[in-house]
Scaffold this motif. Structure first.
Motif, PDB file in Angstrom:
ATOM      1  N   ALA A 288      47.023  47.881  10.198  1.00 48.12           N
ATOM      2  CA  ALA A 288      47.871  46.680  10.250  1.00 48.12           C
ATOM      3  C   ALA A 288      47.152  45.477   9.619  1.00 48.12           C
ATOM      4  N   LEU A 289      45.859  45.330   9.875  1.00 49.18           N
ATOM      5  CA  LEU A 289      45.087  44.239   9.247  1.00 49.18           C
ATOM      6  C   LEU A 289      45.096  44.384   7.729  1.00 49.18           C
ATOM      7  N   GLN A 290      44.902  45.595   7.260  1.00 48.22           N
ATOM      8  CA  GLN A 290      44.867  45.837   5.816  1.00 48.22           C
ATOM      9  C   GLN A 290      46.211  45.542   5.166  1.00 48.22           C
ATOM     10  N   GLU A 291      47.299  45.812   5.869  1.00 48.22           N
ATOM     11  CA  GLU A 291      48.626  45.473   5.346  1.00 48.22           C
ATOM     12  C   GLU A 291      48.770  43.953   5.231  1.00 48.22           C
ATOM     13  N   GLN A 292      48.273  43.232   6.227  1.00 41.37           N
ATOM     14  CA  GLN A 292      48.319  41.766   6.165  1.00 41.37           C
ATOM     15  C   GLN A 292      47.463  41.258   5.012  1.00 41.37           C
ATOM     16  N   LEU A 293      46.300  41.866   4.828  1.00 40.65           N
ATOM     17  CA  LEU A 293      45.432  41.451   3.723  1.00 40.65           C
ATOM     18  C   LEU A 293      46.077  41.736   2.370  1.00 40.65           C
ATOM     19  N   ASP A 294      46.789  42.861   2.259  1.00 34.81           N
ATOM     20  CA  ASP A 294      47.495  43.167   1.007  1.00 34.81           C
ATOM     21  C   ASP A 294      48.430  42.025   0.625  1.00 34.81           C
ATOM     22  N   ALA A 295      49.081  41.433   1.617  1.00 27.08           N
ATOM     23  CA  ALA A 295      50.026  40.337   1.360  1.00 27.08           C
ATOM     24  C   ALA A 295      49.303  39.019   1.085  1.00 27.08           C
ATOM     25  N   GLN A 296      48.211  38.757   1.798  1.00 27.59           N
ATOM     26  CA  GLN A 296      47.526  37.470   1.698  1.00 27.59           C
ATOM     27  C   GLN A 296      46.442  37.421   0.624  1.00 27.59           C
ATOM     28  N   HIS A 297      45.714  38.516   0.456  1.00 22.72           N
ATOM     29  CA  HIS A 297      44.580  38.579  -0.475  1.00 22.72           C
ATOM     30  C   HIS A 297      44.596  39.928  -1.189  1.00 22.72           C
ATOM     31  N   PRO A 298      45.441  40.087  -2.196  1.00 20.85           N
ATOM     32  CA  PRO A 298      45.577  41.397  -2.844  1.00 20.85           C
ATOM     33  C   PRO A 298      44.254  42.005  -3.339  1.00 20.85           C
ATOM     34  N   GLY A 299      43.255  41.206  -3.636  1.00 24.37           N
ATOM     35  CA  GLY A 299      41.978  41.730  -4.120  1.00 24.37           C
ATOM     36  C   GLY A 299      40.952  41.964  -3.029  1.00 24.37           C
ATOM     37  N   TRP A 300      41.369  42.020  -1.780  1.00 28.13           N
ATOM     38  CA  TRP A 300      40.435  42.113  -0.655  1.00 28.13           C
ATOM     39  C   TRP A 300      39.533  43.339  -0.709  1.00 28.13           C
ATOM     40  N   ARG A 301      39.993  44.427  -1.294  1.00 25.98           N
ATOM     41  CA  ARG A 301      39.200  45.669  -1.329  1.00 25.98           C
ATOM     42  C   ARG A 301      37.905  45.504  -2.127  1.00 25.98           C
ATOM     43  N   GLU A 302      37.835  44.477  -2.961  1.00 25.13           N
ATOM     44  CA  GLU A 302      36.618  44.226  -3.739  1.00 25.13           C
ATOM     45  C   GLU A 302      35.501  43.644  -2.889  1.00 25.13           C
ATOM     46  N   PHE A 303      35.836  43.065  -1.732  1.00 26.16           N
ATOM     47  CA  PHE A 303      34.781  42.412  -0.954  1.00 26.16           C
ATOM     48  C   PHE A 303      34.844  42.648   0.557  1.00 26.16           C
ATOM     49  N   VAL A 304      35.796  43.438   1.050  1.00 22.22           N
ATOM     50  CA  VAL A 304      35.875  43.726   2.483  1.00 22.22           C
ATOM     51  C   VAL A 304      35.738  45.233   2.693  1.00 22.22           C
ATOM     52  N   THR A 305      34.857  45.604   3.622  1.00 17.92           N
ATOM     53  CA  THR A 305      34.655  47.007   3.989  1.00 17.92           C
ATOM     54  C   THR A 305      34.897  47.155   5.479  1.00 17.92           C
ATOM     55  N   PHE A 306      35.771  48.082   5.859  1.00 23.03           N
ATOM     56  CA  PHE A 306      36.052  48.363   7.265  1.00 23.03           C
ATOM     57  C   PHE A 306      35.340  49.652   7.675  1.00 23.03           C
ATOM     58  N   THR A 307      34.748  49.650   8.860  1.00 27.55           N
ATOM     59  CA  THR A 307      34.089  50.860   9.356  1.00 27.55           C
ATOM     60  C   THR A 307      34.878  51.542  10.464  1.00 27.55           C
ATOM     61  N   GLY A 308      35.702  50.800  11.178  1.00 29.01           N
ATOM     62  CA  GLY A 308      36.318  51.333  12.388  1.00 29.01           C
ATOM     63  C   GLY A 308      35.293  51.326  13.509  1.00 29.01           C
ATOM     64  N   MET A 309      35.620  51.977  14.607  1.00 28.66           N
ATOM     65  CA  MET A 309      34.720  52.030  15.758  1.00 28.66           C
ATOM     66  C   MET A 309      33.491  52.874  15.411  1.00 28.66           C
ATOM     67  N   VAL A 310      32.326  52.389  15.789  1.00 24.55           N
ATOM     68  CA  VAL A 310      31.073  53.106  15.527  1.00 24.55           C
ATOM     69  C   VAL A 310      30.214  53.075  16.793  1.00 24.55           C
ATOM     70  N   PRO A 311      29.415  54.119  17.016  1.00 22.18           N
ATOM     71  CA  PRO A 311      28.557  54.140  18.203  1.00 22.18           C
ATOM     72  C   PRO A 311      27.223  53.418  18.001  1.00 22.18           C
ATOM     73  N   ASP A 312      26.913  53.059  16.772  1.00 20.39           N
ATOM     74  CA  ASP A 312      25.585  52.531  16.429  1.00 20.39           C
ATOM     75  C   ASP A 312      25.688  51.232  15.631  1.00 20.39           C
ATOM     76  N   VAL A 313      26.207  50.200  16.261  1.00 21.95           N
ATOM     77  CA  VAL A 313      26.450  48.914  15.589  1.00 21.95           C
ATOM     78  C   VAL A 313      25.174  48.378  14.959  1.00 21.95           C
ATOM     79  N   GLU A 314      24.022  48.647  15.592  1.00 22.50           N
ATOM     80  CA  GLU A 314      22.761  48.116  15.065  1.00 22.50           C
ATOM     81  C   GLU A 314      22.465  48.600  13.642  1.00 22.50           C
ATOM     82  N   ARG A 315      22.929  49.761  13.273  1.00 21.00           N
ATOM     83  CA  ARG A 315      22.719  50.252  11.905  1.00 21.00           C
ATOM     84  C   ARG A 315      23.522  49.404  10.910  1.00 21.00           C
ATOM     85  N   TYR A 316      24.673  48.933  11.333  1.00 24.42           N
ATOM     86  CA  TYR A 316      25.507  48.088  10.477  1.00 24.42           C
ATOM     87  C   TYR A 316      24.950  46.669  10.422  1.00 24.42           C
ATOM     88  N   PHE A 317      24.369  46.207  11.526  1.00 27.40           N
ATOM     89  CA  PHE A 317      23.649  44.932  11.492  1.00 27.40           C
ATOM     90  C   PHE A 317      22.500  45.027  10.492  1.00 27.40           C
TER      91      PHE A 317
END
Length: 174
Positions: free
Chosen positions: A59-88
């Motif tokens: 749903a967020l990505q659909e909103q971004l498609d409407a508001q910022h069509p080029g969002w895929r060039e600079f936004v990366t989604f991971t979803g739920m992860v068990p090891d947030v510290e690795r992403y930090f």
């Protein structure tokens, strides 16, 4: 290694945003707008979004498609992860322009991992962030957020080494 896994270049400046929900209240769209504005002049800023269910992220990505069509060039989604510290560890700073928090544990976790904090003023932020030392306060305005982030990206401001958490109340003050 995680930066490479996520497809980030060594010279990318990666801002991590962590949330399992309440994206609007936590300033997700403000963060995206700020990075979109900054990227008009430079393309090195990326937003790493950690957390969220598949359906909510869709749903967020659909909103971004409407508001910022080029969002895929600079936004990366991971979803739920068990090891947030690795992403930090794959990130250069923590961006959390929340409109309202009671006390955001994720800010403490990001600071404990040594990330500079870019936070709006909300309950609890004054206990974690010392403006200009371990991070910077940002306003509820995407253009002004982009200006503060630009200072970090362009090395005009750097956090003080070794300072990760502001001391809310030391024993003497208590």
């Amino acid at each position: 290694p995680m930066r490479e896994t996520l497809g980030f270049a060594p010279d990318d400046k990666v801002f991590v945003f962590v949330s399992a929900g309440h994206y609007r209240r936590k300033g997700f769209f403000l963060a995206v707008e700020a990075l979109a504005l900054f990227r008009k002049s430079q393309c090195t800023a990326k937003l790493l979004v950690v957390g969220g269910t598949e359906s909510r992220l869709r749903a967020l990505q659909e909103q971004l498609d409407a508001q910022h069509p080029g969002w895929r060039e600079f936004v990366t989604f991971t979803g739920m992860v068990p090891d947030v510290e690795r992403y930090f560890a794959a990130s250069d700073a923590f961006l959390f322009p929340s409109f309202s928090e009671a006390f955001a544990l994720v800010e403490v976790e990001a600071a404990a991992c040594g990330l500079p904090l870019f936070l709006t003023r909300h309950h609890g932020s004054e206990m974690i962030l010392e403006d200009g030392v371990n991070g910077r306060y940002v306003d509820f305005d995407a253009k002004r957020i982009a200006e503060v982030l630009a200072e970090f990206i362009e090395n005009k401001w750097r956090p003080q080494p070794g300072v990760h958490l502001k001391h809310a109340l030391d024993s003497e003050a208590y």
